[in-house]
Scaffold this active site. Sequence first.
Site, mmCIF file in Angstrom:
data_model
loop_
_atom_site.group_PDB
_atom_site.id
_atom_site.type_symbol
_atom_site.label_atom_id
_atom_site.label_comp_id
_atom_site.label_asym_id
_atom_site.label_seq_id
_atom_site.Cartn_x
_atom_site.Cartn_y
_atom_site.Cartn_z
ATOM 1 N N SER A 1 4.020 2.335 8.415
ATOM 2 C CA SER A 1 3.826 1.306 7.401
ATOM 3 C C SER A 1 5.112 1.107 6.634
ATOM 4 C CB SER A 1 2.716 1.705 6.442
ATOM 5 O OG SER A 1 1.504 1.325 6.984
ATOM 6 N N HIS B 1 0.817 -1.217 0.000
ATOM 7 C CA HIS B 1 0.000 0.000 0.000
ATOM 8 C C HIS B 1 0.851 1.268 0.000
ATOM 9 C CE1 HIS B 1 0.148 -0.006 4.557
ATOM 10 N NE2 HIS B 1 0.092 1.293 4.374
ATOM 11 N N ASP C 1 1.168 -7.646 2.448
ATOM 12 C CA ASP C 1 1.257 -6.214 2.114
ATOM 13 C C ASP C 1 2.709 -5.770 1.912
ATOM 14 O OD1 ASP C 1 0.864 -3.518 1.828
ATOM 15 O OD2 ASP C 1 -0.457 -3.311 3.558
HETATM 16 N N1 ARG Z 1 -4.632 0.647 7.582
HETATM 17 C C1 ARG Z 1 -3.321 0.595 7.039
HETATM 18 C C2 ARG Z 1 -2.631 1.988 7.111
HETATM 19 O O1 ARG Z 1 -3.131 2.877 7.719
HETATM 20 C C3 ARG Z 1 -3.312 0.020 5.668
HETATM 21 C C4 ARG Z 1 -3.942 0.859 4.627
HETATM 22 C C5 ARG Z 1 -3.922 0.308 3.234
HETATM 23 N N2 ARG Z 1 -5.001 -0.613 2.945
HETATM 24 C C6 ARG Z 1 -6.265 -0.249 2.558
HETATM 25 N N3 ARG Z 1 -7.162 -1.165 2.365
HETATM 26 N N4 ARG Z 1 -6.609 0.991 2.339
HETATM 27 O O2 ARG Z 1 -1.964 2.455 6.225
HETATM 28 N N1 ASP Z 2 -1.215 1.491 7.926
HETATM 29 C C1 ASP Z 2 -0.510 2.580 8.565
HETATM 30 C C2 ASP Z 2 0.513 3.252 7.644
HETATM 31 O O1 ASP Z 2 0.333 3.337 6.461
HETATM 32 C C3 ASP Z 2 0.117 2.128 9.823
HETATM 33 C C4 ASP Z 2 -0.801 2.335 10.975
HETATM 34 O O2 ASP Z 2 -1.533 3.339 10.978
HETATM 35 O O3 ASP Z 2 -0.766 1.517 11.883
HETATM 36 O O4 ASP Z 2 1.472 3.839 8.070
#
Ligand code: ARG
Ligand code: ASP
Length: 729
Positions: free
Chosen positions: A644, A83, A219
């Site tokens: 991330s 991502h 990921d």
């Molecule tokens: N929650 C994670 C972060 O904040 C992964 C985000 C990417 N995945 C998604 N389905 N949008 O970045």
């Molecule tokens: N998914 C998040 C990021 O892109 C990480 C988090 O918020 O825990 O940095």
Amino acid sequence: MKFLKLLLLLFVVQMQAQQGGMWIPSLLEGMNETEMKNLGMKMSASDIYDVNKSSLKDAVPQFNGGCTAEVISSKGLLLTNHHCGYSQIQSHSTVEHDYLTDGFWAMKMEDEIPNKDLEVTFIVKIEDVTTQILNGVEALNSEADKQKKIQENISNLNKSFAKESYQGIKIRTFFEGNQYMLFVTESYTDIRLVGAPPSSIGKFGSDTDNWVWPRHTGDFSLFRIYADKNNRPADYSKDNIPYTPKHFLPVSLDGVSEDDFTLVFGYPGRTTEYLPAVAIEQIVKETNPAKIEIRDRALKVTDGFMRKDKAIKIQYASKYAGIANYWKKWIGETQGLIKSNAVQIKRDQEATFQQKIIKAGKQAEYGNLLADFEKNYEEILPYTVSRDYFMEVVLRNTELLGLGFKLYQLEQIQAMRGDQALMDRRDNLVDGLDDFYKNFNLQVDEKVFEQLIDLYLNKSPQQFIPADLKNTNIAQLTASVYGTSKMTTYAGVKELLTGDSQTVLKNLNNDKGYQLVKSLGEAFLKNVNPKYEQINTQLSALQRTYMKAQLELNTDARIFPDANSTLRVTYGKVKGYEPRDAVAYEPVTYLDGIMEKYIPNDYEFDVSQKLIDLYNVKDYGPYGENGKMPVNFIGTNHTTGGNSGSPAIDANGNLIGLNFDRVWEGTMSDVYYDPAICRNIMVDMRYVLFIIDKYAGAKNLIDEMKLVHPKKGKQSAKKQKVKNKRKKN
Ligand code: ARG
Ligand code: ASP
């Protein structure tokens, strides 16, 4: 008795170690180092950060400002999340060569794809510059003068600090203005795409599983840093060579078990762990619900189009993911703050704190802090909410309005700095427009607009809505803007922007879309923003004093600075958790779980035939564990957005995982960290290796890495060396 004491001590240390915290890597010696060693770390603080010898920090750059990455080979191979590389992968994708859907693998270096506007930044060293930055500030009276002096000091130090020509400098504040740190950086800009799994692996579970445990997402994506002949940063050139890092992370083949030590090293973006209760209350009751409702609507519209049209799905994939991500996070955060009783807990802490102030005889300095917070937060509330509506509706979620606001800035620049300034900015703007329209669909945006402008005009604080827009017929407004505005097409905008400064201004002001943005923008900039900024400056000053008071009076506490996009260390253990009564989560998931979630042809839970085949024959090579393939695991590391792509590192400095998310119940950790339920989610490195090797057949990449067996002792490490040697021959 002695034994009991020891047990108690261990217990205390353990409890404390689970309190979270994001620590400055150059200041780990002492309390942090002791805690980490008690948790099982075998390294010393200087193995993590050192300026005189290579250390872990030399393998961990920030990835394009918003994520983290790590170097995993001597040839500059870079690992980050799928991502985090998503918009790059998307930008090289078309309906014919759809790397989002099918994945991409460079089997040799010539096939690696260069990327526009992508950079990674290493930290060379960190220095405390608080004295220089706060020099002469104390004597000043107004907060505005203080801030001006600080900016002056920062800019002077920026110019005078000794560094190499190819290095950069960043100066950031810590503890809300109580401490300043300087970072010497090196930024590389020739970064090429090396590999990405298909989205059915890299984004498995998509938005349904996002922020959720149990998780099964691969990921990850791979890039490579290129440098000039002297290993220095250089813009893209085919003559550039793979970067030789000062340090790269060996990859452990031994995996993790519950209670193993883990350290996550990366660039957490922003947290607000020291807010007063009143501020948290506003997040829970006012701002999060408003933002959630706006995005709810935008997402529903976009999703409807994406499911029906493949081209739209590609166009909007990256934008949709970004909007959905924080939408879902705010929902979890709100629930978590309510469930953990965060507001009441903070209120109780504040009462105790007030006592401490009195006991220390510091009423004159700190006695009014909490009352002042209450007063200012109450006053700022309508401005905060209105500002959130403006940000979300105009700047973030309606593309035409967002673009319109950039055009409106041309007019502002002209008013401030004259015709030439407008022309310069115009040329700059036009350069980026083809990218904008490549991913723009008029019907999608029109429907989003119709939904969001309705919320803006009818639900945001009414005292700030321009008079001519009150009681607007939404359908008519939508039809007139999207039916006539030249901003709806690339050719149209270029037409608007053609000619000299006065012509451009005239054209713009004749455009219905532009007129609307201007009216909204002017109202915001006149009635909302100045007052917001004014109170917010007061709040920042209060927050700084509050922080100072806590550092002074809570001497026993583990106080860490809020995240500010600088390099931090967080550590903990591999650990499950209990989200609710009678439910307990294990800390590791397996490929079996992917097959359990598998829904053929579903856009979130489809599994490719190749992966099913590998699963059926259990062909996991050296990456499996007792006949099973581990996929994700969780730990007690305190992370946030920006972490991330961060490496999860074992007790000896080897790479065991790749951080990418947090669990639903713990997403409030940015505001209030609860060690019982806050967990970060990582991809098991063995799953990454398995996908690269067995799924993609990209052995070339595996051969570059240094695979190690830290748990299986020296015997097998030796065997591994022999094996590695054989591979080379
Ligand atoms: N929650 C994670 C972060 O904040 C992964 C985000 C990417 N995945 C998604 N389905 N949008 O970045
Ligand atoms: N998914 C998040 C990021 O892109 C990480 C988090 O918020 O825990 O940095």
